[in-house]
Design a protein around this motif. Structure first.
Motif, mmCIF file in Angstrom:
data_model
loop_
_atom_site.group_PDB
_atom_site.id
_atom_site.type_symbol
_atom_site.label_atom_id
_atom_site.label_comp_id
_atom_site.label_asym_id
_atom_site.label_seq_id
_atom_site.Cartn_x
_atom_site.Cartn_y
_atom_site.Cartn_z
ATOM 1 N N PHE A 118 0.823 -1.204 0.000
ATOM 2 C CA PHE A 118 0.000 0.000 0.000
ATOM 3 C C PHE A 118 0.861 1.260 0.000
ATOM 4 N N SER A 119 1.990 1.190 -0.651
ATOM 5 C CA SER A 119 2.873 2.346 -0.724
ATOM 6 C C SER A 119 2.198 3.454 -1.545
ATOM 7 N N PRO A 120 2.600 4.710 -1.338
ATOM 8 C CA PRO A 120 2.031 5.813 -2.117
ATOM 9 C C PRO A 120 2.174 5.599 -3.620
ATOM 10 N N GLN A 121 3.289 4.995 -4.044
ATOM 11 C CA GLN A 121 3.491 4.757 -5.476
ATOM 12 C C GLN A 121 2.483 3.745 -6.028
ATOM 13 N N VAL A 122 2.217 2.683 -5.251
ATOM 14 C CA VAL A 122 1.247 1.668 -5.681
ATOM 15 C C VAL A 122 -0.144 2.286 -5.798
ATOM 16 N N ILE A 123 -0.538 3.069 -4.789
ATOM 17 C CA ILE A 123 -1.870 3.677 -4.798
ATOM 18 C C ILE A 123 -2.008 4.677 -5.943
ATOM 19 N N ALA A 124 -1.005 5.526 -6.133
ATOM 20 C CA ALA A 124 -1.075 6.532 -7.204
ATOM 21 C C ALA A 124 -1.209 5.879 -8.572
ATOM 22 N N ALA A 125 -0.566 4.737 -8.748
ATOM 23 C CA ALA A 125 -0.618 4.049 -10.041
ATOM 24 C C ALA A 125 -2.004 3.479 -10.343
ATOM 25 N N MET A 126 -2.877 3.434 -9.351
ATOM 26 C CA MET A 126 -4.211 2.880 -9.555
ATOM 27 C C MET A 126 -5.200 3.899 -10.096
ATOM 28 N N ARG A 127 -4.830 5.174 -10.142
ATOM 29 C CA ARG A 127 -5.765 6.217 -10.556
ATOM 30 C C ARG A 127 -6.386 5.952 -11.939
ATOM 31 N N PRO A 128 -5.607 5.639 -12.982
ATOM 32 C CA PRO A 128 -6.234 5.429 -14.296
ATOM 33 C C PRO A 128 -7.284 4.331 -14.296
ATOM 34 N N ARG A 129 -7.025 3.232 -13.590
ATOM 35 C CA ARG A 129 -7.992 2.133 -13.564
ATOM 36 C C ARG A 129 -9.268 2.551 -12.833
#
Length: 418
Positions: A118-129
Motif C-alpha cells: 500500500f505504498s504511495p506509489q502503488v496507490i497513485a498508479a491505480m488512478r487510471p484504472r
C-alpha cells in the motif's frame, strides 16, 4: 435469553442506564437504538455536552469528546487487546491473526509487511484504472435510464472491483462476496446486539471467506503473480514473512475493509452533498482551496465507522478514572469529529475546511492503512459523477440505513441522473 430493548436485541439482563442531560434537562437518548440510525448526531451532541464519559449498555464507558478520543488513540498503553475484547464479535475469534487486532510487537511486524503493498506509489498508479471504472459504470447507469440505485450500481461496485482486482479475485465472484460482506458488516457489531440469525450468518460468512482465500493462497504459492496477494506472499522484512495464517487473516481483512467502509464513504458523501447544494457546487466546480480535502470533510461530517474500542494494556488512569489491565472503552469517533472544541461550526458541512484533523481514519499506530486508497476512490467516484451528472437529484423515495451501529451506511441511494 434475548429481548428487544428500544429497538436493539440485548440480553435480558442488560439495562441501559439513563443518561441525564446538562442541567437536568432530561434523559439523553440511546445512540445505539434502531431509531437513531437515521441521524445519531443530535444524540452524540447531547451526550458530549452532558458529561466526559457515559456508561453504556455494554458495561464499558464511552468517550465522545475529541480530546479524550485522540489522547486514547495516541496512548500506547491502550491497544486492541490482541483480539480479547468481548465487545468484538466472532469475526475476531476467527481472525485474530489480522494485524488490526494485534498490539506491538506483532502488530508492528505484520503491518510492516502488509504496508509494502500500500505504498504511495502503488496507490497513485491505480488512478487510471479507478477513473476508467467510474466512467464505465456511469455509462451503464445512463444507458438504463434516468433513475438509478446509486449505492448498488456505483458506490458499491467501484471499491469492491478495485480490491478484488488487487487481490486477484475473479470478477464472477464479486456478487458472492457482496453477500458475505454484508453479513460480516453486521457482525462487526458487539455480540450483544446481534440476533441469533445475524450471528449465524456472520459466522458462515467468516468460514466462506477463509475457505475461499485458503484455496487462493495455495494457488498463488504454486504460481507467482504480481497482484496484491502475490506481493504479500513475496513480502520480506528483515528475513520475516507472512505465514499462511497471517495471509489468510490479512486477505479477509483487506477484502472486507477494502470496500465496505469505502462504499459508505462514497454514498454517505454523495448524500451529504446533495443535501448541501452550495457545497456540491464547490466540489463540482473545483472551487476549493489547495490546502483543503473535500473527502476528509465528508468523512468528518458523516463517518463510515462510528466508534472503535480500546483495551487497557496495563493499569492506567484517564481523566481521573482508573482502568485495570484488560478493561475496555468505546471511542465514539463520529461524535469527536463534531466536537466544537476541535472544529469551528462542526455541524456544518464545509468542503473548503482547511487541515481537517478528523479521527474517521483513526490515529496513532492503528491509523487506517487503506486511508489513501479510500481517499482516492472517493475523490474519483464523486468528482466523476458530479462532472457527468451535474444536476443529479435525490428521488422522493425515503432513505433507510443499515441496522449496523459501528459501520454507518445507507441501504439504498435512489437518484435521478441529469
Amino acid at each position: 435469553m434475548l429481548t428487544i430493548l428500544r429497538g436493539i436485541w440485548v440480553p435480558a439482563c442488560f439495562t441501559i442506564d439513563p443518561i441525564v442531560g446538562p442541567e437536568g434537562g432530561g434523559p439523553v437518548d440511546n445512540p445505539f437504538a434502531a431509531e437513531a440510525r437515521e441521524d445519531p448526531y443530535p444524540i452524540y451532541r447531547r451526550m458530549r455536552e452532558a458529561a466526559t464519559a457515559h456508561d453504556t449498555m455494554f458495561g464499558v464507558p464511552a468517550y465522545l469528546r475529541y480530546a479524550d478520543c485522540a489522547a486514547i488513540l495516541r496512548d500506547g498503553r491502550w491497544g486492541r487487546g490482541s483480539g480479547s475484547d468481548r465487545l468484538r464479535g466472532a469475526e475476531d475469534k476467527g481472525n485474530r491473526r489480522s494485524f488490526v487486532r494485534q498490539d506491538p510487537p506483532e502488530h508492528t511486524r505484520l503491518r510492516g509487511l502488509v504496508a509494502k503493498a500500500f505504498s504511495p506509489q502503488v496507490i497513485a498508479a491505480m488512478r487510471p484504472r479507478i477513473e476508467q471504472l467510474a466512467e464505465g459504470l456511469i455509462d451503464d447507469m445512463f444507458a438504463t435510464g434516468g433513475e438509478v440505485e446509486l449505492l448498488a450500481q456505483y458506490a458499491y461496485r467501484i471499491p469492491v472491483t478495485v480490491i478484488c482486482e488487487m487481490l486477484g479475485v475473479p470478477a464472477e465472484d464479486q456478487v458472492t462476496f457482496s453477500r458475505w460482506a454484508r453479513f460480516l458488516a453486521r457482525g462487526q457489531d458487539p455480540e450483544e446486539v446481534l440476533t441469533p440469525d445475524e450471528a449465524r450468518r456472520r459466522n458462515g460468512a467468516i468460514r466462506n471467506f477463509r475457505e475461499y482465500f485458503r484455496e487462493l493462497i495455495a494457488k498463488r504459492r504454486a504460481e507467482s503473480t504480481t497482484d496484491l496477494l502475490g506481493r504479500l506472499i513475496e513480502a520480506r522484512e528483515a528475513g520475516d514473512s507472512l505465514s499462511d495464517a497471517d495471509l489468510l487473516a490479512t486477505c479477509v481483512l483487506l477484502l472486507f475493509a477494502g470496500h465496505e467502509t469505502t462504499v459508505s464513504l462514497i454514498s454517505n458523501g454523495i448524500l451529504a452533498l446533495l443535501r448541501n447544494p452550495d457545497q456540491l457546487a464547490r466540489v463540482r466546480d473545483n472551487d476549493l482551496p489547495e490546502q483543503s480535502s473535500f473527502i476528509d470533510e465528508l468523512v468528518r461530517y458523516d463517518a463510515p465507522v462510528q466508534f472503535v474500542s480500546r483495551t487497557a494494556l496495563q493499569e492506567l488512569e484517564h481523566d481521573g478514572r482508573r482502568f485495570a489491565k484488560g478493561e475496555h472503552v468505546l471511542l465514539i469517533l463520529a461524535a469527536a469529529n463534531r466536537d466544537p472544541e476541535a472544529f469551528d461550526d462542526p455541524e456544518r458541512l464545509d468542503v473548503a475546511r482547511p487541515n481537517s484533523r478528523h479521527l474517521a481514519f483513526g490515529l496513532g499506530i492503528h491509523f487506517c492503512l487503506g486511508a489513501q486508497l479510500a481517499r482516492l476512490e472517493g475523490e474519483i467516484a464523486i468528482r466523476t459523477l458530479l462532472r457527468r451528472a451535474p444536476a443529479m437529484a435525490l428521488t422522493p423515495e425515503p432513505l433507510t440505513y443499515k441496522p449496523n451501529i459501528i459501520m454507518r451506511g445507507l441501504q439504498r441511494l435512489p437518484v435521478r441522473l441529469k
